[in-house]
Design a protein around this motif. Structure first.
Motif, PDB file in Angstrom:
ATOM      1  N   PRO A 106      43.333  46.896  -7.174  1.00 42.28           N
ATOM      2  CA  PRO A 106      43.969  46.141  -8.270  1.00 42.28           C
ATOM      3  C   PRO A 106      44.832  47.018  -9.177  1.00 42.28           C
ATOM      4  CG  PRO A 106      41.680  45.506  -8.031  1.00 42.28           C
ATOM      5  CD  PRO A 106      41.892  46.634  -7.085  1.00 42.28           C
ATOM      6  N   GLU A 107      44.392  48.256  -9.435  1.00 39.54           N
ATOM      7  CA  GLU A 107      45.175  49.124 -10.327  1.00 39.54           C
ATOM      8  C   GLU A 107      46.554  49.409  -9.715  1.00 39.54           C
ATOM      9  OE1 GLU A 107      45.244  53.407 -12.528  1.00 39.54           O
ATOM     10  OE2 GLU A 107      43.510  52.978 -11.252  1.00 39.54           O
ATOM     11  N   GLU A 108      46.575  49.630  -8.405  1.00 42.66           N
ATOM     12  CA  GLU A 108      47.849  49.891  -7.724  1.00 42.66           C
ATOM     13  C   GLU A 108      48.746  48.656  -7.759  1.00 42.66           C
ATOM     14  OE1 GLU A 108      46.228  53.229  -4.556  1.00 42.66           O
ATOM     15  OE2 GLU A 108      46.326  51.128  -3.958  1.00 42.66           O
TER      16      GLU A 108
ATOM     17  N   LYS B 105      53.349  45.506 -10.322  1.00 45.79           N
ATOM     18  CA  LYS B 105      53.696  44.340 -11.152  1.00 45.79           C
ATOM     19  C   LYS B 105      54.356  44.784 -12.464  1.00 45.79           C
ATOM     20  CE  LYS B 105      51.207  40.448 -12.947  1.00 45.79           C
ATOM     21  NZ  LYS B 105      49.877  39.984 -13.229  1.00 45.79           N
ATOM     22  N   GLU B 106      53.777  45.822 -13.069  1.00 43.88           N
ATOM     23  CA  GLU B 106      54.327  46.325 -14.340  1.00 43.88           C
ATOM     24  C   GLU B 106      55.758  46.824 -14.171  1.00 43.88           C
ATOM     25  OE1 GLU B 106      52.341  49.199 -17.159  1.00 43.88           O
ATOM     26  OE2 GLU B 106      50.695  48.770 -15.811  1.00 43.88           O
ATOM     27  N   VAL B 107      56.019  47.534 -13.067  1.00 44.91           N
ATOM     28  CA  VAL B 107      57.374  48.064 -12.853  1.00 44.91           C
ATOM     29  C   VAL B 107      58.349  46.904 -12.631  1.00 44.91           C
ATOM     30  CG1 VAL B 107      58.849  49.545 -11.433  1.00 44.91           C
ATOM     31  CG2 VAL B 107      56.505  50.232 -11.866  1.00 44.91           C
TER      32      VAL B 107
ATOM     33  N   GLY C 141      51.953  51.674  -4.504  1.00 45.10           N
ATOM     34  CA  GLY C 141      51.010  51.777  -5.624  1.00 45.10           C
ATOM     35  C   GLY C 141      50.723  53.202  -6.051  1.00 45.10           C
ATOM     36  N   MET C 142      51.617  54.145  -5.699  1.00 42.28           N
ATOM     37  CA  MET C 142      51.371  55.556  -6.040  1.00 42.28           C
ATOM     38  C   MET C 142      51.834  55.815  -7.481  1.00 42.28           C
ATOM     39  SD  MET C 142      52.682  56.965  -2.375  1.00 42.28           S
ATOM     40  CE  MET C 142      52.434  58.710  -2.602  1.00 42.28           C
ATOM     41  N   LYS C 143      51.001  55.348  -8.424  1.00 44.93           N
ATOM     42  CA  LYS C 143      51.394  55.385  -9.830  1.00 44.93           C
ATOM     43  C   LYS C 143      51.667  56.799 -10.333  1.00 44.93           C
ATOM     44  CE  LYS C 143      49.779  53.965 -14.383  1.00 44.93           C
ATOM     45  NZ  LYS C 143      48.816  53.183 -15.130  1.00 44.93           N
ATOM     46  N   GLN C 144      50.688  57.689 -10.173  1.00 46.91           N
ATOM     47  CA  GLN C 144      50.825  59.039 -10.705  1.00 46.91           C
ATOM     48  C   GLN C 144      52.053  59.745 -10.121  1.00 46.91           C
ATOM     49  OE1 GLN C 144      48.666  59.452 -12.975  1.00 46.91           O
ATOM     50  NE2 GLN C 144      49.039  61.572 -13.620  1.00 46.91           N
TER      51      GLN C 144
END
Ligand code: SF4
Ligand code: SF4
Length: 189
Positions: free
Chosen positions: A8-10, A15-17, A58-61
């Protein structure tokens, strides 16, 4: 085209972007036309196609630390060649805001510092005072005499004005209003 299969975090990151940038990255075909025309893509900067692939995965970092969006010069080449009209500049702006919120240090501190000095000069004087801005930038980079020879040449040619060093131009109320509005938007007002 949905590629994301992560946690879900990914999914939230993607979604945020998309929401922050207004660009539907799910439509990206990974054709590479953007990177092919991007002036900043190089051996060390992998460019927009690669950055979008990381966001979709989903590679946020890694995405928030990627140098591509720091180097982006908003030229618009990617958007003009993209078959689905994705504008990387909007994505870069969104990632920059997210990196700041997440306390991620700039991958290119010199660019970050230059932006800070540049905007400070505009806010204070209503325009950039080149001489003062470059001197402050070089001083804070601990190389105060770096551009001294070039600066002297530009002064002799009248391209920069030594009078900028004394006195201060008036701040422009309209410019101050724009800065205030940007601050409000950043705080969701
Ligand atoms: S040009 Fe557009 S569709 Fe092709 S990889 Fe770049 S962003 Fe994706
Ligand atoms: S807008 Fe940014 S990402 Fe797009 S081509 Fe120009 S420099 Fe590259």
């Amino acid at each position: 085209m949905l590629r994301l299969t992560g946690n879900p975090e990914e999914r939230n990151f993607l979604k945020e972007v998309i929401q922050g940038s207004g660009q539907n990255l799910l439509e990206c075909l990974q054709c590479g036309k953007c990177s092919g025309s991007c002036p900043i893509t190089s051996d060390s900067v992998q460019g927009p196609r690669h950055l979008i692939a990381m966001i979709l995965s989903g590679m946020k970092q890694q995405s928030l630390q990627d140098p591509t969006w720091w180097y982006c010069v908003s030229c618009g080449s990617c958007a003009s060649r993209c078959p689905v009209e994705i504008n990387m500049y909007q994505v870069a702006t969104s990632l920059c805001e997210m990196a700041e919120k997440n306390g991620i240090k700039p991958s290119e501190p010199a660019i970050h510092l230059f932006e800070e000095v540049f905007l400070k000069s505009i806010r204070k004087n209503g325009r950039v005072q080149e001489l003062k801005a470059v001197m402050e930038y070089n001083l804070r980079r601990l190389s105060p005499f770096k551009d001294a020879a070039k600066g002297a040449k530009l002064m002799l040619k009248g391209a920069i004005n030594p009078k900028d060093m004394v006195g201060r131009a008036k701040s422009d109320p309209e410019i101050l209003r724009i800065f205030k509005r940007v601050e409000q938007m950043r705080h969701g007002e």
